[in-house]
Write a protein that holds these residues in place. Structure first.
Motif, short mmCIF file in Angstrom:
data_model
loop_
_atom_site.label_atom_id
_atom_site.label_comp_id
_atom_site.label_asym_id
_atom_site.label_seq_id
_atom_site.Cartn_x
_atom_site.Cartn_y
_atom_site.Cartn_z
N GLN A 55 41.65 44.09 42.06
CA GLN A 55 42.04 43.78 43.39
C GLN A 55 42.44 42.29 43.23
N ILE A 56 43.42 41.59 43.27
CA ILE A 56 43.98 40.35 43.44
C ILE A 56 44.17 39.73 44.69
N THR A 57 43.50 38.70 44.98
CA THR A 57 43.77 38.08 46.13
C THR A 57 43.92 36.61 45.81
N ARG A 58 44.87 36.10 46.56
CA ARG A 58 45.45 34.61 46.45
C ARG A 58 44.37 33.64 47.34
#
Length: 134
Positions: A55-58
Motif C-alpha cells: 500500500q503506497i500512500t503519498r
C-alpha cells in the motif's frame, strides 16, 4: 532434469544473472513471482496467488528532511530488529548500495558478537577492477 542454461548463466555471469529470468536449475520448474504463494490441492491445476499487496500512500505534508529522517530511522530499526541473536552474526555483501548501507548501520551499532564479512563475486570484482583502471 538439470537446466543447463541456468547453470551456464551462473558460471559465466555470476549469481546476479540468475534472477533476470524465472528459471531454476531444474528443467520445467520456474520461480514464483515475489510476494506469491502456490498452494497444491490434489491433481487440480494451481496458480500463484499474491499474498502481499504493498500500500503506497503519498504524504505531501513531509518536508524533504523529514522524509530522509523517517527513511533513515525505518532502515536502522529494520536492521536492529533482524540482528537480535545470541550467536555471532554474519551476512553476505554484494558490494551494492543496499549491502553497504546495511554494513555501515551494522558496524555503527553497538551489538555484541559482531562479525561482518563481504563476499566478492568474481564478476563484480572484475567489473570494479576495470572501472578503477579508467
Amino acid at each position: 532434469m538439470p537446466n543447463w542454461k541456468q547453470l551456464q548463466r551462473l558460471i559465466v555471469n555470476g549469481y546476479r544473472s540468475l534472477y533476470r529470468v524465472n528459471e531454476t536449475f531444474f528443467e520445467g520448474v520456474t520461480e514464483l513471482p515475489s510476494g506469491s504463494v502456490l498452494t497444491l490441492r490434489g491433481n487440480t491445476e494451481s496458480h500463484p496467488e499474491r499474498y502481499w499487496h504493498p500500500q503506497i500512500t503519498r504524504n505531501n505534508s513531509l518536508t524533504f528532511g523529514e522524509a530522509v529522517e523517517r527513511c533513515r530511522h525505518t532502515v536502522i530499526e529494520a536492521v536492529r530488529l533482524r540482528l537480535r541473536a545470541d550467536v555471532p552474526l554474519a551476512f553476505c555483501m554484494s558490494g551494492g548500495i543496499d549491502s553497504n548501507t546495511l554494513n555501515i548501520i551494522y558496524n555503527l551499532a553497538d551489538f555484541v558478537n559482531k562479525l561482518a564479512f563481504g563476499l566478492v563475486i568474481w564478476a563484480a570484482a572484475m567489473q570494479n577492477t576495470s572501472l578503477s583502471k579508467r
